[in-house]
Design a protein around this motif. Structure first.
Motif, PDB file in Angstrom:
ATOM      1  N   GLU A   8      52.824  36.124  29.010  1.00  0.00           N
ATOM      2  CA  GLU A   8      52.743  35.322  30.242  1.00  0.00           C
ATOM      3  C   GLU A   8      52.316  36.189  31.424  1.00  0.00           C
ATOM      4  O   GLU A   8      51.450  35.801  32.214  1.00  0.00           O
ATOM      5  CB  GLU A   8      54.107  34.679  30.506  1.00  0.00           C
ATOM      6  CG  GLU A   8      54.156  33.838  31.745  1.00  0.00           C
ATOM      7  CD  GLU A   8      55.543  33.252  31.989  1.00  0.00           C
ATOM      8  OE1 GLU A   8      55.663  32.493  32.966  1.00  0.00           O
ATOM      9  OE2 GLU A   8      56.482  33.546  31.244  1.00  0.00           O
ATOM     10  N   VAL A   9      52.916  37.367  31.556  1.00  0.00           N
ATOM     11  CA  VAL A   9      52.564  38.288  32.647  1.00  0.00           C
ATOM     12  C   VAL A   9      51.112  38.723  32.516  1.00  0.00           C
ATOM     13  O   VAL A   9      50.369  38.737  33.504  1.00  0.00           O
ATOM     14  CB  VAL A   9      53.522  39.502  32.670  1.00  0.00           C
ATOM     15  CG1 VAL A   9      52.992  40.615  33.553  1.00  0.00           C
ATOM     16  CG2 VAL A   9      54.912  39.071  33.125  1.00  0.00           C
ATOM     17  N   LYS A  10      50.690  39.041  31.311  1.00  0.00           N
ATOM     18  CA  LYS A  10      49.292  39.447  31.096  1.00  0.00           C
ATOM     19  C   LYS A  10      48.342  38.312  31.495  1.00  0.00           C
ATOM     20  O   LYS A  10      47.298  38.557  32.117  1.00  0.00           O
ATOM     21  CB  LYS A  10      49.083  39.835  29.629  1.00  0.00           C
ATOM     22  CG  LYS A  10      47.747  40.484  29.363  1.00  0.00           C
ATOM     23  CD  LYS A  10      47.678  41.020  27.954  1.00  0.00           C
ATOM     24  CE  LYS A  10      46.497  41.932  27.851  1.00  0.00           C
ATOM     25  NZ  LYS A  10      45.459  41.552  27.003  1.00  0.00           N
ATOM     26  N   ASP A  11      48.692  37.082  31.163  1.00  0.00           N
ATOM     27  CA  ASP A  11      47.864  35.928  31.538  1.00  0.00           C
ATOM     28  C   ASP A  11      47.785  35.769  33.059  1.00  0.00           C
ATOM     29  O   ASP A  11      46.714  35.488  33.604  1.00  0.00           O
ATOM     30  CB  ASP A  11      48.401  34.645  30.908  1.00  0.00           C
ATOM     31  CG  ASP A  11      48.194  34.592  29.407  1.00  0.00           C
ATOM     32  OD1 ASP A  11      47.402  35.401  28.874  1.00  0.00           O
ATOM     33  OD2 ASP A  11      48.840  33.738  28.761  1.00  0.00           O
ATOM     34  N   ILE A  12      48.905  35.950  33.729  1.00  0.00           N
ATOM     35  CA  ILE A  12      48.906  35.845  35.198  1.00  0.00           C
ATOM     36  C   ILE A  12      48.041  36.951  35.795  1.00  0.00           C
ATOM     37  O   ILE A  12      47.240  36.705  36.701  1.00  0.00           O
ATOM     38  CB  ILE A  12      50.342  35.892  35.765  1.00  0.00           C
ATOM     39  CG1 ILE A  12      51.120  34.646  35.339  1.00  0.00           C
ATOM     40  CG2 ILE A  12      50.314  36.007  37.292  1.00  0.00           C
ATOM     41  CD1 ILE A  12      52.611  34.704  35.658  1.00  0.00           C
ATOM     42  N   TYR A  13      48.182  38.165  35.283  1.00  0.00           N
ATOM     43  CA  TYR A  13      47.354  39.275  35.765  1.00  0.00           C
ATOM     44  C   TYR A  13      45.881  38.985  35.528  1.00  0.00           C
ATOM     45  O   TYR A  13      45.029  39.321  36.355  1.00  0.00           O
ATOM     46  CB  TYR A  13      47.766  40.592  35.105  1.00  0.00           C
ATOM     47  CG  TYR A  13      48.765  41.384  35.912  1.00  0.00           C
ATOM     48  CD1 TYR A  13      48.415  42.602  36.484  1.00  0.00           C
ATOM     49  CD2 TYR A  13      50.052  40.918  36.119  1.00  0.00           C
ATOM     50  CE1 TYR A  13      49.310  43.343  37.229  1.00  0.00           C
ATOM     51  CE2 TYR A  13      50.969  41.648  36.854  1.00  0.00           C
ATOM     52  CZ  TYR A  13      50.596  42.852  37.411  1.00  0.00           C
ATOM     53  OH  TYR A  13      51.485  43.576  38.157  1.00  0.00           O
ATOM     54  N   SER A  14      45.580  38.348  34.410  1.00  0.00           N
ATOM     55  CA  SER A  14      44.196  37.986  34.113  1.00  0.00           C
ATOM     56  C   SER A  14      43.683  36.971  35.139  1.00  0.00           C
ATOM     57  O   SER A  14      42.555  37.090  35.628  1.00  0.00           O
ATOM     58  CB  SER A  14      44.110  37.414  32.703  1.00  0.00           C
ATOM     59  OG  SER A  14      42.794  37.085  32.396  1.00  0.00           O
ATOM     60  N   ASP A  19      44.100  44.523  36.346  1.00  0.00           N
ATOM     61  CA  ASP A  19      44.341  45.192  35.070  1.00  0.00           C
ATOM     62  C   ASP A  19      44.484  46.699  35.251  1.00  0.00           C
ATOM     63  O   ASP A  19      44.328  47.464  34.315  1.00  0.00           O
ATOM     64  CB  ASP A  19      43.242  44.893  34.055  1.00  0.00           C
ATOM     65  CG  ASP A  19      41.896  45.446  34.461  1.00  0.00           C
ATOM     66  OD1 ASP A  19      41.760  45.956  35.581  1.00  0.00           O
ATOM     67  OD2 ASP A  19      40.967  45.378  33.638  1.00  0.00           O
ATOM     68  N   ASP A  20      44.775  47.101  36.454  1.00  0.00           N
ATOM     69  CA  ASP A  20      44.905  48.522  36.695  1.00  0.00           C
ATOM     70  C   ASP A  20      46.307  48.865  37.195  1.00  0.00           C
ATOM     71  O   ASP A  20      47.107  48.005  37.493  1.00  0.00           O
ATOM     72  CB  ASP A  20      43.844  49.019  37.675  1.00  0.00           C
ATOM     73  CG  ASP A  20      43.831  48.238  38.975  1.00  0.00           C
ATOM     74  OD1 ASP A  20      44.594  47.272  39.105  1.00  0.00           O
ATOM     75  OD2 ASP A  20      43.050  48.595  39.858  1.00  0.00           O
ATOM     76  N   VAL A  29      48.965  37.907  45.801  1.00  0.00           N
ATOM     77  CA  VAL A  29      49.588  37.081  44.759  1.00  0.00           C
ATOM     78  C   VAL A  29      50.140  35.804  45.383  1.00  0.00           C
ATOM     79  O   VAL A  29      49.959  34.704  44.843  1.00  0.00           O
ATOM     80  CB  VAL A  29      50.694  37.856  44.011  1.00  0.00           C
ATOM     81  CG1 VAL A  29      51.437  36.948  43.035  1.00  0.00           C
ATOM     82  CG2 VAL A  29      50.117  39.070  43.291  1.00  0.00           C
ATOM     83  N   ALA A  30      50.784  35.938  46.526  1.00  0.00           N
ATOM     84  CA  ALA A  30      51.334  34.764  47.218  1.00  0.00           C
ATOM     85  C   ALA A  30      50.212  33.786  47.581  1.00  0.00           C
ATOM     86  O   ALA A  30      50.352  32.575  47.381  1.00  0.00           O
ATOM     87  CB  ALA A  30      52.097  35.195  48.462  1.00  0.00           C
ATOM     88  N   ARG A  31      49.099  34.293  48.088  1.00  0.00           N
ATOM     89  CA  ARG A  31      47.963  33.425  48.424  1.00  0.00           C
ATOM     90  C   ARG A  31      47.446  32.698  47.189  1.00  0.00           C
ATOM     91  O   ARG A  31      47.148  31.508  47.240  1.00  0.00           O
ATOM     92  CB  ARG A  31      46.818  34.238  49.052  1.00  0.00           C
ATOM     93  CG  ARG A  31      46.903  34.382  50.544  1.00  0.00           C
ATOM     94  CD  ARG A  31      45.626  34.938  51.148  1.00  0.00           C
ATOM     95  NE  ARG A  31      45.135  36.145  50.521  1.00  0.00           N
ATOM     96  CZ  ARG A  31      45.566  37.383  50.802  1.00  0.00           C
ATOM     97  NH1 ARG A  31      46.502  37.565  51.716  1.00  0.00           N
ATOM     98  NH2 ARG A  31      45.058  38.424  50.197  1.00  0.00           N
ATOM     99  N   HIS A  32      47.346  33.417  46.083  1.00  0.00           N
ATOM    100  CA  HIS A  32      46.840  32.828  44.843  1.00  0.00           C
ATOM    101  C   HIS A  32      47.699  31.631  44.411  1.00  0.00           C
ATOM    102  O   HIS A  32      47.172  30.625  43.941  1.00  0.00           O
ATOM    103  CB  HIS A  32      46.804  33.872  43.731  1.00  0.00           C
ATOM    104  CG  HIS A  32      46.385  33.319  42.408  1.00  0.00           C
ATOM    105  ND1 HIS A  32      45.067  33.077  42.097  1.00  0.00           N
ATOM    106  CD2 HIS A  32      47.110  32.916  41.328  1.00  0.00           C
ATOM    107  CE1 HIS A  32      44.992  32.575  40.874  1.00  0.00           C
ATOM    108  NE2 HIS A  32      46.221  32.464  40.381  1.00  0.00           N
TER     109      HIS A  32
END
Length: 172
Positions: A8-14, A19-20, A29-32
């Motif tokens: 789930e975390v990897k998907d959110i980061y995607s 990825d760095d 992140v809040a804006r997203h």
């Protein structure tokens, strides 16, 4: 092999095109997620009412602690609904446990740690993780414990541990 939370975390980061290994930009992140961030002298809190999402962060804390608190509260926004104060204490505890697990994995994701050439000594690895991800030393230490414990639990990761034979760390 990743857990459901790690996936789930990897998907959110995607989704966020991250990825760095650098400190998480909580404002981005809040804006997203269309979350308003409010800094005030109060305990961190997440509120979601009628599609309006707000995370309150304590302005008295340093940026490391604010980032950690943000990750915890983000879990409440993304996964939990309804007021916690009207729920059974065991249900509330379950939600807090979920938010804590999410906080550690979101602030310092496993998929990034897996591709990181970390120092061999825990005494070097903790400050390395703290600096690179913008989290406190205590947070980095706990997250590394979680990460290494997971590597020990799953035999297909044994090779990675074997390569790090000089790791100055007691697993318990």
């Amino acid at each position: 092999m990743y857990s459901a939370l790690e996936i789930e975390v990897k998907d959110i980061y995607s989704q966020l095109h991250l990825d760095d290994m650098k400190p998480l930009n909580i404002e981005a992140v809040a804006r997203h997620f269309d979350i308003s961030l409010i800094y005030k002298s109060a305990e961190p809190k997440a509120i979601s009412i009628l599609n309006k999402k707000v995370i309150f962060l304590d302005e008295r804390k340093d940026s490391f602690q604010q980032r950690e608190d943000f990750c915890h509260e983000l879990c409440h926004i993304l996964k939990h609904t309804g007021p916690q104060n009207k729920t059974h204490y065991l249900f509330k505890q379950m939600q807090e446990n979920q938010a804590n697990a999410f906080m550690y994995h979101f602030a310092v994701p496993s998929f990034i740690l897996n591709k990181t050439d970390m120092p061999n000594s825990i005494y070097e690895a903790v400050p390395f993780i703290s600096r690179r991800f913008g989290v406190s030393f205590d947070f980095a230490h706990h997250r590394l414990e979680m990460f290494y414990r997971n590597l020990i639990t799953y035999p297909n990761h044994y090779y990675w541990i074997k390569k790090k034979t000089s790791m100055e760390y007691a697993f318990y």
